[in-house]
Design a protein around this motif. Structure first.
Motif, PDB file in Angstrom:
ATOM      1  N   LEU A 126       0.828  -1.211   0.000  1.00  0.00           N
ATOM      2  CA  LEU A 126       0.000   0.000   0.000  1.00  0.00           C
ATOM      3  C   LEU A 126       0.857   1.254   0.000  1.00  0.00           C
ATOM      4  N   ARG A 127       0.404   2.278  -0.737  1.00  0.00           N
ATOM      5  CA  ARG A 127       1.150   3.524  -0.822  1.00  0.00           C
ATOM      6  C   ARG A 127       0.971   4.369   0.431  1.00  0.00           C
ATOM      7  N   ASN A 128      -0.279   4.437   0.915  1.00  0.00           N
ATOM      8  CA  ASN A 128      -0.551   5.249   2.093  1.00  0.00           C
ATOM      9  C   ASN A 128       0.053   4.579   3.326  1.00  0.00           C
ATOM     10  N   LEU A 129       0.962   5.301   4.015  1.00  0.00           N
ATOM     11  CA  LEU A 129       1.715   4.652   5.091  1.00  0.00           C
ATOM     12  C   LEU A 129       0.843   4.315   6.285  1.00  0.00           C
ATOM     13  N   ILE A 130      -0.170   5.169   6.580  1.00  0.00           N
ATOM     14  CA  ILE A 130      -1.062   4.859   7.693  1.00  0.00           C
ATOM     15  C   ILE A 130      -1.831   3.579   7.392  1.00  0.00           C
ATOM     16  N   HIS A 131      -2.313   3.433   6.149  1.00  0.00           N
ATOM     17  CA  HIS A 131      -3.005   2.197   5.773  1.00  0.00           C
ATOM     18  C   HIS A 131      -2.072   1.002   5.890  1.00  0.00           C
ATOM     19  N   ALA A 132      -0.797   1.191   5.503  1.00  0.00           N
ATOM     20  CA  ALA A 132       0.163   0.088   5.599  1.00  0.00           C
ATOM     21  C   ALA A 132       0.347  -0.337   7.055  1.00  0.00           C
ATOM     22  N   VAL A 133       0.452   0.655   7.969  1.00  0.00           N
ATOM     23  CA  VAL A 133       0.636   0.306   9.387  1.00  0.00           C
ATOM     24  C   VAL A 133      -0.609  -0.386   9.923  1.00  0.00           C
ATOM     25  N   LEU A 134      -1.805   0.065   9.501  1.00  0.00           N
ATOM     26  CA  LEU A 134      -3.026  -0.586   9.980  1.00  0.00           C
ATOM     27  C   LEU A 134      -3.136  -2.017   9.438  1.00  0.00           C
ATOM     28  N   SER A 135      -2.701  -2.247   8.198  1.00  0.00           N
ATOM     29  CA  SER A 135      -2.664  -3.617   7.683  1.00  0.00           C
ATOM     30  C   SER A 135      -1.699  -4.466   8.491  1.00  0.00           C
ATOM     31  N   LEU A 136      -0.590  -3.823   8.916  1.00  0.00           N
ATOM     32  CA  LEU A 136       0.376  -4.543   9.732  1.00  0.00           C
ATOM     33  C   LEU A 136      -0.244  -4.944  11.076  1.00  0.00           C
ATOM     34  N   VAL A 137      -1.117  -4.082  11.634  1.00  0.00           N
ATOM     35  CA  VAL A 137      -1.818  -4.438  12.875  1.00  0.00           C
ATOM     36  C   VAL A 137      -2.681  -5.671  12.655  1.00  0.00           C
ATOM     37  N   LEU A 138      -3.380  -5.710  11.493  1.00  0.00           N
ATOM     38  CA  LEU A 138      -4.172  -6.900  11.144  1.00  0.00           C
ATOM     39  C   LEU A 138      -3.287  -8.143  11.113  1.00  0.00           C
ATOM     40  N   PHE A 139      -2.109  -8.001  10.488  1.00  0.00           N
ATOM     41  CA  PHE A 139      -1.155  -9.111  10.407  1.00  0.00           C
ATOM     42  C   PHE A 139      -0.725  -9.559  11.803  1.00  0.00           C
ATOM     43  N   PHE A 140      -0.415  -8.589  12.694  1.00  0.00           N
ATOM     44  CA  PHE A 140       0.005  -8.938  14.057  1.00  0.00           C
ATOM     45  C   PHE A 140      -1.099  -9.686  14.795  1.00  0.00           C
ATOM     46  N   PHE A 141      -2.362  -9.234  14.617  1.00  0.00           N
ATOM     47  CA  PHE A 141      -3.469  -9.951  15.254  1.00  0.00           C
ATOM     48  C   PHE A 141      -3.581 -11.372  14.707  1.00  0.00           C
ATOM     49  N   GLY A 142      -3.386 -11.547  13.402  1.00  0.00           N
ATOM     50  CA  GLY A 142      -3.445 -12.886  12.824  1.00  0.00           C
ATOM     51  C   GLY A 142      -2.379 -13.800  13.409  1.00  0.00           C
ATOM     52  N   ILE A 143      -1.145 -13.253  13.565  1.00  0.00           N
ATOM     53  CA  ILE A 143      -0.069 -14.060  14.149  1.00  0.00           C
ATOM     54  C   ILE A 143      -0.403 -14.412  15.597  1.00  0.00           C
TER      55      ILE A 143
END
Lengths: 167, 103
Positions: A22-39
């Protein structure tokens, strides 16, 4: 494969792919939060409850907030001038990733122990983890606490504004 | 039934995604986040090995994962502090712009 594994896999893979594309960095960090919850969900699925809670506390609670702060402090909400799809940079990255992925795939596929199913009754409770940490793992524990102190002081010293001596 | 290979293949896939991001992206923050993805993939692999190991009472995989999370947190703190300093110095956090040491 059961349903929980498939759902958690979709969540983590989608979060990871969005975080790196994702280009938008805030969206990228929020996707990363989703990833952390999945892990964290995977850690609960694997009966490692304590690691799951540590994952949520440290990653979702601390690292994600720190990343959002870094994005805001650098006034860089959208990453302009990123390489597009099928640019030379992307193709090089794809080639490197595919090579590493193929090596890992063959290593996993050629190991007979990989096809075993989960043994029953495996659990980790916090008391056992604490006892292990204070007996067998006490030296790594002390080393890592020293490392955390050094990292904390180091981060403050690095990011500190240079004090100007005007007087 | 979910076997150990499923977890290891998933962890490899996540590691490869993180590697791809770390190699391709220009923004230093996204590069650090990609490294975090690789850390998490390694932790998932270690905990899966613990779950399927013949001696789970040793708790080795869980201990490795906890120490890995600690070191990743220290790395994130120092890395993001460095990003802020680099932004102050270069007015940009593009990793391609940092080539003062290039001969």
């Amino acid at each position: 494969m059961d349903t929980a594994f498939i759902i958690l896999s979709l969540i983590t893979v989608a979060g990871a792919v969005w975080a790196v594309t994702l280009r938008n960095l805030i969206h990228a960090v929020l996707s990363l939060v989703l990833f952390f919850f999945g892990i964290a969900g995977f850690f609960f699925y694997l009966n490692a409850d304590f690691v799951g809670w540590v994952q949520i506390l440290v990653y979702v609670g601390a690292v994600a907030i720190l990343a959002i702060f870094a994005v805001m402090l650098t006034h860089n909400l959208t990453a302009e001038d990123e390489p597009g799809f099928f640019s030379l940079r992307w193709l090089t990255g794809m080639a490197i990733a595919a090579t590493v992925g193929a090596v890992l795939w063959f290593a996993i596929r050629s190991n007979a122990a990989m096809s075993q199913t989960a043994p029953a009754g495996v659990a980790s409770n916090v008391a056992d983890i604490g006892r292990k940490m204070m007996t067998d793992w006490v030296v790594p524990f002390e080393v890592v606490s020293l490392l955390l102190t050094a990292a904390m002081i180091g981060a403050i010293v690095i990011a500190m504004e240079q004090i100007s001596h005007r007087k | 039934m979910t076997t150990l290979a499923h977890f290891q293949i998933l962890a490899s896939l996540l590691f490869v995604i993180g590697l791809f991001g770390a190699v391709t992206r220009r923004n230093a923050i996204v590069v650090l986040l990609s490294i975090e993805i690789m850390f998490n993939a390694a932790n998932l692999s270690l905990v899966a090995f613990w779950r399927y190991s013949p001696h789970p009472e040793q708790l080795s995989g869980v201990m490795f994962a906890i120490f890995g999370i600690t070191i990743a947190a220290a790395e994130a703190a120092v890395g993001l502090a460095l990003v802020i300093v680099i932004y102050r110095y270069y007015k940009s956090i593009e990793v391609d712009g940092m080539r003062s040491l290039k001969g």
